[in-house]
Design an enzyme around this catalytic site. Sequence first.
Site, PDB file in Angstrom:
ATOM      1  N   CYS A  42      -5.305  -0.660   3.748  1.00 52.38           N
ATOM      2  CA  CYS A  42      -4.779   0.513   3.054  1.00 52.38           C
ATOM      3  C   CYS A  42      -4.785   0.265   1.548  1.00 52.38           C
ATOM      4  O   CYS A  42      -4.648  -0.866   1.085  1.00 52.38           O
ATOM      5  CB  CYS A  42      -3.358   0.802   3.534  1.00 52.38           C
ATOM      6  SG  CYS A  42      -2.615   2.277   2.788  1.00 52.38           S
ATOM      7  N   ASP A  44      -2.519   0.896  -0.435  1.00 54.04           N
ATOM      8  CA  ASP A  44      -1.156   0.630  -0.900  1.00 54.04           C
ATOM      9  C   ASP A  44      -1.102  -0.663  -1.713  1.00 54.04           C
ATOM     10  O   ASP A  44      -1.572  -1.718  -1.273  1.00 54.04           O
ATOM     11  CB  ASP A  44      -0.218   0.519   0.305  1.00 54.04           C
ATOM     12  CG  ASP A  44       1.250   0.594  -0.085  1.00 54.04           C
ATOM     13  OD1 ASP A  44       1.702  -0.289  -0.852  1.00 54.04           O
ATOM     14  OD2 ASP A  44       1.952   1.504   0.383  1.00 54.04           O
ATOM     15  N   ARG A  46       1.202  -2.600  -2.310  1.00 52.49           N
ATOM     16  CA  ARG A  46       2.121  -3.630  -1.806  1.00 52.49           C
ATOM     17  C   ARG A  46       1.491  -4.522  -0.744  1.00 52.49           C
ATOM     18  O   ARG A  46       2.164  -5.394  -0.191  1.00 52.49           O
ATOM     19  CB  ARG A  46       3.375  -2.963  -1.240  1.00 52.49           C
ATOM     20  CG  ARG A  46       4.157  -2.145  -2.248  1.00 52.49           C
ATOM     21  CD  ARG A  46       5.203  -1.285  -1.562  1.00 52.49           C
ATOM     22  NE  ARG A  46       4.579  -0.264  -0.723  1.00 52.49           N
ATOM     23  CZ  ARG A  46       5.261   0.567   0.066  1.00 52.49           C
ATOM     24  NH1 ARG A  46       6.584   0.496   0.122  1.00 52.49           N
ATOM     25  NH2 ARG A  46       4.620   1.477   0.808  1.00 52.49           N
ATOM     26  N   HIS A  98      -0.244  -0.972   7.748  1.00 51.55           N
ATOM     27  CA  HIS A  98       1.072  -1.534   7.414  1.00 51.55           C
ATOM     28  C   HIS A  98       2.167  -0.547   7.779  1.00 51.55           C
ATOM     29  O   HIS A  98       1.956   0.674   7.808  1.00 51.55           O
ATOM     30  CB  HIS A  98       1.149  -1.893   5.920  1.00 51.55           C
ATOM     31  CG  HIS A  98       1.085  -0.722   4.992  1.00 51.55           C
ATOM     32  ND1 HIS A  98       2.206  -0.110   4.486  1.00 51.55           N
ATOM     33  CD2 HIS A  98       0.034  -0.040   4.484  1.00 51.55           C
ATOM     34  CE1 HIS A  98       1.849   0.885   3.699  1.00 51.55           C
ATOM     35  NE2 HIS A  98       0.532   0.953   3.671  1.00 51.55           N
ATOM     36  N   CYS A 101       3.722   3.199   5.933  1.00 54.25           N
ATOM     37  CA  CYS A 101       2.557   3.727   5.225  1.00 54.25           C
ATOM     38  C   CYS A 101       2.789   5.183   4.802  1.00 54.25           C
ATOM     39  O   CYS A 101       3.111   6.046   5.630  1.00 54.25           O
ATOM     40  CB  CYS A 101       1.325   3.640   6.119  1.00 54.25           C
ATOM     41  SG  CYS A 101      -0.188   4.283   5.378  1.00 54.25           S
TER      42      CYS A 101
END
Length: 202
Positions: A42, A44, A46, A98, A101
């Site tokens: 992803c 993302d 993080r 994750h 999400c």
Amino acid sequence: MKRLQDLLDYNLAWAQEKKSTEPDFFKNLSKQQTPNFLWIGCSDSRVPETQISQQNPGDIFVHRNIANLVLHSDMNLQSVLQYAVEVLKVGHVIVCGHYGCGGIKAALEDQKLGLIDNWLRNIKDLYQLHKEEIDSFEKESERVNRLSELNVEQQVRYVCDNPFVRSEWASGRDLWVHGWVYDLETGLIKDLEVTVGKKDCV
């Protein structure tokens, strides 16, 4: 909030420290790219794949997009996948979603966000297929996390159906496809145990 210049300063400090501890690191890294892993994750911020798996630059070939989707219509993803399996000859393709999400949550709540709604259509369809199970969870976080797992499993199937991957299997090459989920709250990766190899598909 960090400034743009901070990134350049951090880069300089990192490069200098790396060179002092491993004088030949950049020289060796620049010679070739021989990763054994393709990571489809992803976007993302993080979920930094090399950091959470404690790998070095050059160890993981990476493709990231919102909600880690493997779409046949995504030429970027398809190009990365073909290059990874046919040219780099990676031994493992890892689809890693994750928990928590934002893309999964938006699809689950049927939020109207504009262009990204088209991208999330696949996840919305997946939710409809598993609506009874997902809706049985009381907490929103549990529903999001379960759909995240189901999404990874679906994307693993799409990787396995990919003609480039199937061609490698048909040639007899040892290539594995895995489905993982990263937990933002614990820092741990969960193996969904949906690993597939050539013996399972050819």
